[in-house]
Write a protein that holds these residues in place. Structure first.
Motif, PDB file in Angstrom:
ATOM      1  N   ALA A   1       0.817  -1.224   0.000  1.00  0.00           N
ATOM      2  CA  ALA A   1       0.000   0.000   0.000  1.00  0.00           C
ATOM      3  C   ALA A   1       0.847   1.268   0.000  1.00  0.00           C
ATOM      4  O   ALA A   1       0.382   2.323  -0.438  1.00  0.00           O
ATOM      5  CB  ALA A   1      -0.928   0.010   1.215  1.00  0.00           C
ATOM      6  N   PHE A   2       2.080   1.188   0.514  1.00  0.00           N
ATOM      7  CA  PHE A   2       2.879   2.412   0.654  1.00  0.00           C
ATOM      8  C   PHE A   2       3.603   2.788  -0.635  1.00  0.00           C
ATOM      9  O   PHE A   2       3.788   3.971  -0.909  1.00  0.00           O
ATOM     10  CB  PHE A   2       3.943   2.274   1.760  1.00  0.00           C
ATOM     11  CG  PHE A   2       3.407   2.037   3.154  1.00  0.00           C
ATOM     12  CD1 PHE A   2       2.043   2.016   3.411  1.00  0.00           C
ATOM     13  CD2 PHE A   2       4.283   1.829   4.214  1.00  0.00           C
ATOM     14  CE1 PHE A   2       1.561   1.797   4.695  1.00  0.00           C
ATOM     15  CE2 PHE A   2       3.811   1.621   5.503  1.00  0.00           C
ATOM     16  CZ  PHE A   2       2.453   1.599   5.743  1.00  0.00           C
ATOM     17  N   LEU A   3       4.041   1.759  -1.398  1.00  0.00           N
ATOM     18  CA  LEU A   3       4.853   2.000  -2.591  1.00  0.00           C
ATOM     19  C   LEU A   3       4.115   2.938  -3.547  1.00  0.00           C
ATOM     20  O   LEU A   3       2.982   2.642  -3.943  1.00  0.00           O
ATOM     21  CB  LEU A   3       5.168   0.665  -3.276  1.00  0.00           C
ATOM     22  CG  LEU A   3       6.155   0.703  -4.431  1.00  0.00           C
ATOM     23  CD1 LEU A   3       7.541   1.163  -3.979  1.00  0.00           C
ATOM     24  CD2 LEU A   3       6.244  -0.665  -5.112  1.00  0.00           C
TER      25      LEU A   3
ATOM     26  N   LEU B   1       8.477  -0.339  12.773  1.00  0.00           N
ATOM     27  CA  LEU B   1       8.205  -0.909  11.460  1.00  0.00           C
ATOM     28  C   LEU B   1       6.718  -0.760  11.166  1.00  0.00           C
ATOM     29  O   LEU B   1       5.879  -1.209  11.956  1.00  0.00           O
ATOM     30  CB  LEU B   1       8.613  -2.388  11.496  1.00  0.00           C
ATOM     31  CG  LEU B   1       8.741  -3.129  10.186  1.00  0.00           C
ATOM     32  CD1 LEU B   1       9.688  -2.427   9.219  1.00  0.00           C
ATOM     33  CD2 LEU B   1       9.237  -4.554  10.468  1.00  0.00           C
ATOM     34  N   ASP B   2       6.412  -0.097  10.054  1.00  0.00           N
ATOM     35  CA  ASP B   2       5.023   0.173   9.663  1.00  0.00           C
ATOM     36  C   ASP B   2       4.819  -0.457   8.297  1.00  0.00           C
ATOM     37  O   ASP B   2       5.612  -0.231   7.380  1.00  0.00           O
ATOM     38  CB  ASP B   2       4.816   1.697   9.609  1.00  0.00           C
ATOM     39  CG  ASP B   2       3.354   2.110   9.462  1.00  0.00           C
ATOM     40  OD1 ASP B   2       2.507   1.251   9.151  1.00  0.00           O
ATOM     41  OD2 ASP B   2       3.083   3.311   9.633  1.00  0.00           O
ATOM     42  N   ILE B   3       3.766  -1.271   8.164  1.00  0.00           N
ATOM     43  CA  ILE B   3       3.514  -1.889   6.860  1.00  0.00           C
ATOM     44  C   ILE B   3       2.054  -1.681   6.450  1.00  0.00           C
ATOM     45  O   ILE B   3       1.163  -1.577   7.286  1.00  0.00           O
ATOM     46  CB  ILE B   3       3.843  -3.400   6.854  1.00  0.00           C
ATOM     47  CG1 ILE B   3       2.820  -4.204   7.652  1.00  0.00           C
ATOM     48  CG2 ILE B   3       5.250  -3.685   7.357  1.00  0.00           C
ATOM     49  CD1 ILE B   3       2.580  -5.556   7.059  1.00  0.00           C
TER      50      ILE B   3
ATOM     51  N   GLY C   1      -4.894  -2.861   4.771  1.00  0.00           N
ATOM     52  CA  GLY C   1      -4.447  -3.248   6.107  1.00  0.00           C
ATOM     53  C   GLY C   1      -3.221  -2.410   6.432  1.00  0.00           C
ATOM     54  O   GLY C   1      -2.305  -2.321   5.612  1.00  0.00           O
ATOM     55  N   ASP C   2      -3.196  -1.766   7.600  1.00  0.00           N
ATOM     56  CA  ASP C   2      -2.124  -0.823   7.960  1.00  0.00           C
ATOM     57  C   ASP C   2      -1.822  -1.021   9.438  1.00  0.00           C
ATOM     58  O   ASP C   2      -2.719  -0.851  10.277  1.00  0.00           O
ATOM     59  CB  ASP C   2      -2.631   0.603   7.674  1.00  0.00           C
ATOM     60  CG  ASP C   2      -1.646   1.706   8.042  1.00  0.00           C
ATOM     61  OD1 ASP C   2      -0.451   1.425   8.230  1.00  0.00           O
ATOM     62  OD2 ASP C   2      -2.094   2.874   8.115  1.00  0.00           O
ATOM     63  N   THR C   3      -0.593  -1.394   9.776  1.00  0.00           N
ATOM     64  CA  THR C   3      -0.278  -1.672  11.179  1.00  0.00           C
ATOM     65  C   THR C   3       1.217  -1.492  11.436  1.00  0.00           C
ATOM     66  O   THR C   3       2.023  -1.628  10.509  1.00  0.00           O
ATOM     67  CB  THR C   3      -0.758  -3.100  11.560  1.00  0.00           C
ATOM     68  OG1 THR C   3      -0.672  -3.261  12.978  1.00  0.00           O
ATOM     69  CG2 THR C   3       0.035  -4.191  10.869  1.00  0.00           C
ATOM     70  N   ALA C   4       1.547  -1.164  12.672  1.00  0.00           N
ATOM     71  CA  ALA C   4       2.942  -0.872  13.002  1.00  0.00           C
ATOM     72  C   ALA C   4       3.267  -1.289  14.427  1.00  0.00           C
ATOM     73  O   ALA C   4       2.383  -1.366  15.284  1.00  0.00           O
ATOM     74  CB  ALA C   4       3.205   0.627  12.844  1.00  0.00           C
TER      75      ALA C   4
ATOM     76  N   LEU D   1      -5.632   3.380  14.701  1.00  0.00           N
ATOM     77  CA  LEU D   1      -5.179   4.174  15.848  1.00  0.00           C
ATOM     78  C   LEU D   1      -3.663   4.126  15.879  1.00  0.00           C
ATOM     79  O   LEU D   1      -3.068   3.048  15.765  1.00  0.00           O
ATOM     80  CB  LEU D   1      -5.767   3.616  17.146  1.00  0.00           C
ATOM     81  CG  LEU D   1      -7.287   3.548  17.208  1.00  0.00           C
ATOM     82  CD1 LEU D   1      -7.741   2.999  18.566  1.00  0.00           C
ATOM     83  CD2 LEU D   1      -7.917   4.911  16.950  1.00  0.00           C
ATOM     84  N   GLU D   2      -3.038   5.280  16.030  1.00  0.00           N
ATOM     85  CA  GLU D   2      -1.570   5.353  16.004  1.00  0.00           C
ATOM     86  C   GLU D   2      -1.057   6.226  17.138  1.00  0.00           C
ATOM     87  O   GLU D   2      -1.493   7.360  17.283  1.00  0.00           O
ATOM     88  CB  GLU D   2      -1.084   5.970  14.677  1.00  0.00           C
ATOM     89  CG  GLU D   2      -1.621   5.268  13.445  1.00  0.00           C
ATOM     90  CD  GLU D   2      -0.902   5.676  12.174  1.00  0.00           C
ATOM     91  OE1 GLU D   2       0.312   5.973  12.227  1.00  0.00           O
ATOM     92  OE2 GLU D   2      -1.556   5.694  11.122  1.00  0.00           O
ATOM     93  N   VAL D   3      -0.138   5.669  17.907  1.00  0.00           N
ATOM     94  CA  VAL D   3       0.537   6.424  18.965  1.00  0.00           C
ATOM     95  C   VAL D   3       1.986   6.651  18.557  1.00  0.00           C
ATOM     96  O   VAL D   3       2.675   5.695  18.202  1.00  0.00           O
ATOM     97  CB  VAL D   3       0.549   5.637  20.296  1.00  0.00           C
ATOM     98  CG1 VAL D   3       1.369   6.368  21.354  1.00  0.00           C
ATOM     99  CG2 VAL D   3      -0.856   5.384  20.780  1.00  0.00           C
TER     100      VAL D   3
ATOM    101  N   TYR E   1       3.229   2.836  17.614  1.00  0.00           N
ATOM    102  CA  TYR E   1       2.363   1.641  17.656  1.00  0.00           C
ATOM    103  C   TYR E   1       1.068   1.961  16.943  1.00  0.00           C
ATOM    104  O   TYR E   1       0.464   3.016  17.175  1.00  0.00           O
ATOM    105  CB  TYR E   1       2.098   1.218  19.114  1.00  0.00           C
ATOM    106  CG  TYR E   1       3.362   0.719  19.775  1.00  0.00           C
ATOM    107  CD1 TYR E   1       3.767  -0.600  19.611  1.00  0.00           C
ATOM    108  CD2 TYR E   1       4.175   1.580  20.501  1.00  0.00           C
ATOM    109  CE1 TYR E   1       4.957  -1.049  20.167  1.00  0.00           C
ATOM    110  CE2 TYR E   1       5.363   1.135  21.067  1.00  0.00           C
ATOM    111  CZ  TYR E   1       5.742  -0.178  20.895  1.00  0.00           C
ATOM    112  OH  TYR E   1       6.921  -0.627  21.434  1.00  0.00           O
ATOM    113  N   GLU E   2       0.635   1.047  16.089  1.00  0.00           N
ATOM    114  CA  GLU E   2      -0.582   1.268  15.287  1.00  0.00           C
ATOM    115  C   GLU E   2      -1.362  -0.033  15.138  1.00  0.00           C
ATOM    116  O   GLU E   2      -0.778  -1.077  14.814  1.00  0.00           O
ATOM    117  CB  GLU E   2      -0.194   1.769  13.885  1.00  0.00           C
ATOM    118  CG  GLU E   2      -1.377   1.859  12.918  1.00  0.00           C
ATOM    119  CD  GLU E   2      -1.020   2.402  11.537  1.00  0.00           C
ATOM    120  OE1 GLU E   2       0.172   2.312  11.155  1.00  0.00           O
ATOM    121  OE2 GLU E   2      -1.926   2.900  10.854  1.00  0.00           O
ATOM    122  N   LYS E   3      -2.659   0.066  15.385  1.00  0.00           N
ATOM    123  CA  LYS E   3      -3.558  -1.050  15.087  1.00  0.00           C
ATOM    124  C   LYS E   3      -4.856  -0.509  14.511  1.00  0.00           C
ATOM    125  O   LYS E   3      -5.275   0.599  14.843  1.00  0.00           O
ATOM    126  CB  LYS E   3      -3.878  -1.863  16.355  1.00  0.00           C
ATOM    127  CG  LYS E   3      -2.770  -2.831  16.755  1.00  0.00           C
ATOM    128  CD  LYS E   3      -3.132  -3.664  17.954  1.00  0.00           C
ATOM    129  CE  LYS E   3      -1.973  -4.633  18.268  1.00  0.00           C
ATOM    130  NZ  LYS E   3      -2.227  -5.380  19.531  1.00  0.00           N
TER     131      LYS E   3
HETATM  132 CO    CO Z   1       0.851   2.639   9.267  1.00  0.00          CO
END
Ligand code: CO
Ligand code: MF3
Ligand code: CO
Length: 263
Positions: free
Chosen positions: A69-71, A106-108, A117-120, A213-215, A244-246
């Motif tokens: 998703a980031f590329l 690390l965020d993917i 889907g986005d999580t770190a 949610l991202e801290v 941190y992200e979920k």
């Molecule tokens: Co992210």
């Protein structure tokens, strides 16, 4: 995300509520993202460069048949964000070599069947210093507290307030310029979700909202800088930072974590 506009009060565009079918698609994308993040966490070791981590992530995504998703997102040139120590978020993978005692945020992000889907997470390479451990613990607990606040009837400010409260009670500082976001077919949707806020303010949480949610918490000053690459965010004072992200769905059974993984 969102470095330019921070508007927690009035969303620019309406918040898209998701049907149960769409939540299921986000759940599927979120679960794959969480699996890949945990596979990466297990595989990353001292001696690797962040570029090596990126290549590994690209392979894992290919093997699972999901799209990065980031590329190319707003011109972003890589598959993951790999932010080391004083780097906060959005560090472009490159020749920086990971060494024992570093912490890696690390965020993917992936697309599966057109849903994101986005999580770190932030973790130590080898053994972290007690100071880094304390900061990571605060970041994990902050995200956890904000998830617990993501319940029907609460407002967005309640979620943001929990993030800020836990980080500040531990003696650290949240970043103001970036935050979480709605998520769906696009990685970034309304509403913007700051990591600071006032309880009882902001929009009311409703069934069908899907939020990432991202801290972001800094050990020293809350202030940040951008590196000349215009992407990499780092702490102004060079102090450590964690991210941190979920993803969560707001449901009548409470918050459902769509990217379940350990931190
Ligand atoms: Co992210
Ligand atoms: N995944 C980040 C977020 O959590 C955004 C990354 S943007 C990118 O919202 F371009 F760097 F990929
Ligand atoms: Co995000």
């Amino acid at each position: 995300m969102l470095g330019d506009v921070v508007n927690a009060v009035a969303p620019q565009t309406p918040i898209e509520l998701k049907s149960p079918r769409e939540i299921d698609l986000l759940r599927k994308a979120g679960h794959v993202a969480a699996e890949i993040l945990m596979d990466l966490k297990r595989s990353v070791a001292a001696g690797m460069t962040t570029q090596d981590v990126d290549a590994l992530a690209a392979r894992m995504m290919r093997e699972r048949g999901v799209k990065p998703a980031f590329l190319h997102y707003r011109g972003y040139p890589a598959v993951v964000c790999a932010s080391v120590n004083e780097e906060v978020v959005h560090a472009i993978p490159g020749p920086r070599r990971l060494k024992d005692g570093d912490i890696l945020s690390l965020d993917i992000g992936i697309f599966l069947n057109d849903y994101c889907g986005d999580t770190a997470t932030t973790f130590a390479i080898g053994k972290a210093s007690p100071e880094a451990e304390r900061l990571m613990k605060a970041g994990r607990e902050s995200l956890e507290a904000s998830i617990q606040a993501a319940v029907l009837g609460n407002r967005l400010g309640d979620v943001s307030h929990e993030m800020q409260r836990v980080v500040e009670e531990a003696g650290y500082h949240v970043v103001r310029e970036y935050g979480g976001h709605g998520i769906g077919r696009a990685m970034h949707e309304e509403p913007h979700v700051p990591c600071f806020g006032t309880s009882g303010t902001g929009i009311r949480l409703t069934e069908g909202m899907a939020l990432a949610l991202e801290v972001m918490a800094n050990a020293g000053t809350a202030r940040i800088l951008h590196k000349p690459d215009q992407w990499t965010v780092e702490t102004e004072d060079g102090s450590l930072s964690v991210h941190y992200e979920k993803m969560v769905a707001i449901t009548d059974r409470g918050p459902e974590v769509l990217t379940p993984h350990e931190n």
